[in-house]
Write an enzyme that holds these catalytic residues in place. Structure first.
Site, PDB file in Angstrom:
ATOM      1  N   GLU A  89       0.728  -1.058  -0.240  1.00 10.13           N
ATOM      2  CA  GLU A  89       0.154  -0.110  -0.032  1.00 10.13           C
ATOM      3  C   GLU A  89       0.776   1.202   0.141  1.00 10.13           C
ATOM      4  O   GLU A  89       0.558   2.415   0.677  1.00 10.13           O
ATOM      5  CB  GLU A  89      -1.320   0.275   0.947  1.00 10.13           C
ATOM      6  CG  GLU A  89      -1.707  -0.912   1.503  1.00 10.13           C
ATOM      7  CD  GLU A  89      -2.729  -0.853  -0.315  1.00 10.13           C
ATOM      8  OE1 GLU A  89      -3.051  -0.178  -0.668  1.00 10.13           O
ATOM      9  OE2 GLU A  89      -3.284  -2.724  -0.170  1.00 10.13           O
TER      10      GLU A  89
HETATM   11  C1  FAD Z   1       2.781  -9.622   0.211  1.00 10.28           C
HETATM   12  C2  FAD Z   1       2.212  -8.320  -0.926  1.00 10.28           C
HETATM   13  C3  FAD Z   1       0.879  -8.152  -1.004  1.00 10.28           C
HETATM   14  C4  FAD Z   1       0.586  -7.077  -2.457  1.00 10.28           C
HETATM   15  N1  FAD Z   1       0.257  -6.590  -2.580  1.00 10.28           N
HETATM   16  C5  FAD Z   1      -0.496  -5.741  -3.420  1.00 10.28           C
HETATM   17  C6  FAD Z   1      -1.746  -5.833  -4.166  1.00 10.28           C
HETATM   18  O1  FAD Z   1      -3.060  -6.618  -3.377  1.00 10.28           O
HETATM   19  N2  FAD Z   1      -2.099  -4.845  -5.560  1.00 10.28           N
HETATM   20  C7  FAD Z   1      -0.985  -4.484  -5.885  1.00 10.28           C
HETATM   21  O2  FAD Z   1      -1.204  -3.971  -7.036  1.00 10.28           O
HETATM   22  N3  FAD Z   1       0.619  -4.651  -5.314  1.00 10.28           N
HETATM   23  C8  FAD Z   1       0.784  -5.583  -4.331  1.00 10.28           C
HETATM   24  N4  FAD Z   1       1.842  -5.445  -3.755  1.00 10.28           N
HETATM   25  C9  FAD Z   1       3.132  -4.800  -4.848  1.00 10.28           C
HETATM   26  C10 FAD Z   1       3.080  -3.420  -3.304  1.00 10.28           C
HETATM   27  O3  FAD Z   1       2.758  -2.739  -3.150  1.00 10.28           O
HETATM   28  C11 FAD Z   1       4.845  -2.929  -3.985  1.00 10.28           C
HETATM   29  O4  FAD Z   1       5.832  -4.208  -3.731  1.00 10.28           O
HETATM   30  C12 FAD Z   1       5.502  -1.798  -3.010  1.00 10.28           C
HETATM   31  O5  FAD Z   1       4.257  -1.125  -3.611  1.00 10.28           O
HETATM   32  C13 FAD Z   1       6.779  -1.680  -3.924  1.00 10.28           C
HETATM   33  O6  FAD Z   1       7.046  -1.609  -5.057  1.00 10.28           O
HETATM   34  P1  FAD Z   1       8.295  -2.541  -5.279  1.00 10.28           P
HETATM   35  O7  FAD Z   1       8.097  -3.249  -4.286  1.00 10.28           O
HETATM   36  O8  FAD Z   1       8.204  -2.193  -6.807  1.00 10.28           O
HETATM   37  O9  FAD Z   1       9.388  -1.913  -4.518  1.00 10.28           O
HETATM   38  P2  FAD Z   1      10.418  -0.710  -5.654  1.00 10.28           P
HETATM   39  O10 FAD Z   1       9.136   0.162  -5.859  1.00 10.28           O
HETATM   40  O11 FAD Z   1      11.270  -1.006  -6.355  1.00 10.28           O
HETATM   41  O12 FAD Z   1      11.313   0.205  -3.613  1.00 10.28           O
HETATM   42  C14 FAD Z   1      12.032  -0.216  -3.838  1.00 10.28           C
HETATM   43  C15 FAD Z   1      12.379   0.593  -2.119  1.00 10.28           C
HETATM   44  O13 FAD Z   1      12.577   1.797  -3.310  1.00 10.28           O
HETATM   45  C16 FAD Z   1      12.302   3.100  -2.318  1.00 10.28           C
HETATM   46  N5  FAD Z   1      11.352   4.213  -3.290  1.00 10.28           N
HETATM   47  C17 FAD Z   1      10.960   3.161  -4.986  1.00 10.28           C
HETATM   48  N6  FAD Z   1      10.765   4.978  -5.358  1.00 10.28           N
HETATM   49  C18 FAD Z   1      11.490   5.259  -4.950  1.00 10.28           C
HETATM   50  C19 FAD Z   1      10.731   7.101  -4.704  1.00 10.28           C
HETATM   51  N7  FAD Z   1      10.318   7.509  -5.489  1.00 10.28           N
HETATM   52  N8  FAD Z   1      11.572   7.892  -3.417  1.00 10.28           N
HETATM   53  C20 FAD Z   1      11.986   7.091  -3.085  1.00 10.28           C
HETATM   54  N9  FAD Z   1      12.107   6.059  -2.531  1.00 10.28           N
HETATM   55  C21 FAD Z   1      11.489   5.195  -3.757  1.00 10.28           C
HETATM   56  C22 FAD Z   1      10.982   2.387  -2.104  1.00 10.28           C
HETATM   57  O14 FAD Z   1      10.557   2.890  -0.475  1.00 10.28           O
HETATM   58  C23 FAD Z   1      11.413   1.248  -1.383  1.00 10.28           C
HETATM   59  O15 FAD Z   1      12.199   0.898   0.030  1.00 10.28           O
HETATM   60  C24 FAD Z   1       1.971  -6.321  -2.768  1.00 10.28           C
HETATM   61  C25 FAD Z   1       3.444  -7.028  -2.411  1.00 10.28           C
HETATM   62  C26 FAD Z   1       3.571  -7.810  -1.196  1.00 10.28           C
HETATM   63  C27 FAD Z   1       5.066  -7.922  -1.002  1.00 10.28           C
END
Ligand code: FAD
Length: 610
Positions: free
Chosen positions: A441
């Site tokens: 989220e």
């Molecule tokens: C168990 C689980 C359930 C989930 N359920 C859903 C779901 O139902 N629907 C759905 O759509 N998604 C879902 N997600 C996805 C989840 O919302 C994402 O994992 C999350 O939004 C982060 O995206 P990412 O994993 O690609 O990390 P990234 O976006 O790659 O981020 C990696 C790190 O970089 C930081 N970062 C990235 N961009 C920036 C920025 N611009 N400025 C500063 N810091 C930044 C982040 O804070 C983080 O620390 C789920 C994930 C998990 C693990």
């Protein structure tokens, strides 16, 4: 069985602090009464403890399984889901015309704390179904509401949110899923979504996916995104569920926690036959999805609270029973018997920190729910004020709540020594489960940027001022008590420090040194959390002191020994004293780091991260 959460504390916040019974004077809640609220609370607690908590362990051990694209949830989940629906727990706060009970959000938050505390993995399925339904309720056409919403909120079908893609996580603007317009007004959807909670499971007969995608020809970036309603299985004209809508689960994640919650990779339109209906207008997808995300962020905050509360209660029960070590006062007496570890100062330190943190988070969560209630029963500027408070509090309860809850679970493990590390005592599961709350989220880093970049500047800083005014009012009230005056003054000082730090960081973020400003976004959010928890605890202590004086007369120590209510109330005062006395002073140091323009993290060359 071990008591989950604190029964009295929930009622104290709802009825003594927020006085939600007063909501019944408004037409929206006029059909309810305090008796009804109390009955709902009790039923919520019973359901969580008797049905969901026993499935928490099996959910963790067995997890979800996938075979030929079919996902099976852990044993017992399907039956529990049916009972959950039967009990009306999917839509307690929604309008009766949608099958809801029209209960206040603050009360629903309290019930949901129990659900999340008992079984966080299970709770994700109804959470997502409810949130997806909200989108249809607000933005769906009458036909869409009839076709989808009624059957989702009746529990027949489930819902999800499909945002994330392998290449698009925090930055949804670059998502690749495509939508191709068809002559009949529908769209063909094509793309892969990853990490989709409840993307496929066996709890319901169909799953309705709100999917973010880009209509062919629309611009890249967030402004080119639309949202589509995509049923997993097609719906025939007569309403029966038809063939698969070219929507397939191609894998589930193997995770650190919430193993009973299916996290799916979904392929839409591999054969060019996945049909979706647009929700709302083209290119308004992100704006629409934010309605669901805001609700889900508050759910995540409550999940965090629920897990913190369970971990604290499990640790507390253990420390009362575990005999180890002599009492410090008997250190030189070899014949002194071992004492329950709750008697050791270091264990008491951990316990009171967990107690204060959990109670503060609980109050802040319910208060946010109360702001939602007030925004529903007021009009004009007052309504705007309450809505503004919800907006500014959302990233704080989500991020500070999840980080603090993880710390509470970690301390709870520590209280058990080596046994805390073992699965038999169930606290390590709390820690593993709750970790996700800081990630999904919108990661907590993104929440901090939201607070700094959007929420603090809202209304040219007016909403922030309103929040600070609420804190100031509590301080003034607490100063009237001789016992609490020194604590009120410490909160007053911390509040002033928070304002100073906020002005400085917001100034940086809005100017040429914006990189430095955003470097401080997370530490700033943390200071907000520390101060707001102190605010809530001070508010509670003021009420508790008055009640305790009435019950105890002159002898509080005696009353505490003889009367559970007196013990509870004195514990509330001690929570506030501990947090304000021992945690809040750290705000001074934290604000110093906000004011110091240390740029090493920005200046360091990427090659120097060796
Ligand atoms: C168990 C689980 C359930 C989930 N359920 C859903 C779901 O139902 N629907 C759905 O759509 N998604 C879902 N997600 C996805 C989840 O919302 C994402 O994992 C999350 O939004 C982060 O995206 P990412 O994993 O690609 O990390 P990234 O976006 O790659 O981020 C990696 C790190 O970089 C930081 N970062 C990235 N961009 C920036 C920025 N611009 N400025 C500063 N810091 C930044 C982040 O804070 C983080 O620390 C789920 C994930 C998990 C693990």
């Amino acid at each position: 069985m071990t008591k989950l959460g604190d029964y009295r504390d929930r009622r104290f916040i709802l009825f003594d602090q927020l006085k939600i019974q007063d909501l019944t004077k408004y037409p929206l809640f006029a059909d309810h009464s305090q008796d009804i609220f109390e009955m709902v609370m009790t039923e919520g607690e019973k359901f969580a403890e008797n049905v969901l908590w026993p499935l928490n362990e099996v959910g963790d051990h067995v997890g979800c399984k996938i075979e030929d694209g079919i996902v099976t949830t852990p044993p017992g989940f399907k039956e529990a889901y049916a009972q959950f629906i039967e009990g009306g727990w999917l839509t307690p706060g929604d309008e009766p015309e949608y099958g809801g009970q029209g209960l206040p959000n603050s009360l629903c938050t309290a019930c949901s704390e129990c659900t999340h505390g008992a079984n966080m993995a299970f709770a994700n399925y109804p959470n997502l179904t409810h949130g997806a339904g909200i989108l249809l309720k607000i933005f769906g056409t009458d036909e869409q509401k009839k076709k989808y919403l009624e059957r989702m909120w009746s529990g027949e079908w489930a819902g999800t949110m499909c945002l994330t893609e392998p290449g698009a996580g925090s930055d949804l603007g670059i998502l690749k899923t495509k939508a191709k317009p068809q002559p009949d007004g529908t769209y063909l959807i094509e793309g892969t979504k990853t990490f989709i909670t409840g993307g496929q499971h066996d709890l319901t007969t169909n799953i309705i996916h709100p999917v973010l995608a880009r209509i062919e020809g629309d611009p890249m970036g967030p402004k080119g995104i639309s949202i589509f309603i995509v049923p997993r299985d097609r719906i025939n004209p007569d309403g029966s569920v038809g063939e698969n809508n070219d929507c397939k689960c191609i894998g589930i994640e193997h995770k650190m926690g919430i193993k009973g919650s299916a996290t799916c990779q979904l392929a839409f339109g591999e054969n060019g036959k996945c049909v979706g209906e647009i929700l709302g207008k083209p290119r308004e997808g992100l704006m629409i999805m934010f309605h669901m995300m805001n609700e889900e962020r508050l759910f995540v905050a409550t999940q965090s609270l629920g897990q913190a509360s369970s971990a604290y209660q499990l640790a507390l029960a253990y420390t009362r029973e575990r005999l180890q070590g002599r009492h410090l006062s008997q250190g030189k007496n070899p014949d002194a018997p071992p004492v329950p570890i709750i008697q050791h100062p270091d264990v008491r330190r951990m316990l009171i920190w967990m107690k204060a943190a959990t109670e503060g988070l609980r109050a802040l969560n319910y208060y946010t729910g109360h702001c939602i209630d007030m925004s529903h029963v007021t009009e004009g500027d007052e309504k705007k004020m309450w809505s503004g408070l919800v907006e500014i509090l959302t990233p704080i309860v989500k991020a500070y709540g999840s980080d603090t809850a993880y710390d509470v679970c970690e301390q709870a493990i520590q209280c058990l020594g080596g046994y805390g590390f073992c699965s038999e005592y169930r606290i390590e599961q709390c820690a593993r489960d709750v970790k996700i709350a800081s990630l999904y989220e919108g990661t907590n880093g993104i929440q901090a940027m939201d607070l700094l970049g959007r929420k603090i500047p809202m209304g040219k800083g007016k909403v922030f001022e309103v929040l600070m005014k609420q804190v100031a009012d509590t301080i003034e009230a607490a100063k009237k008590s001789a016992l609490l005056k020194p604590y009120a003054e410490r909160v007053e000082h911390a509040r002033a420090e928070l304002i100073k730090g906020t002005q400085h960081v917001a100034g940086l973020a809005g100017g040429k040194d914006f990189m430095l400003g955003f470097l401080k976004a997370t530490p700033l959010l943390e200071v907000f959390g520390d101060v707001l928890v102190a605010w809530q605890l001070l508010w509670q202590a003021t009420i508790a002191e008055e009640k305790l004086t009435t019950i105890a007369g002159g002898d509080i120590k005696k009353a505490v020994k003889e009367n559970n209510e007196a013990a509870y109330l004195d514990g509330k005062i001690k929570s506030a004293q501990y947090w304000i006395g021992m945690e809040l002073p750290k705000v001074d140091g934290k604000v110093t780091t906000l004011l110091v323009n240390e740029t090493a993290a920005l200046d360091i060359d990427e090659l120097s991260f060796t």
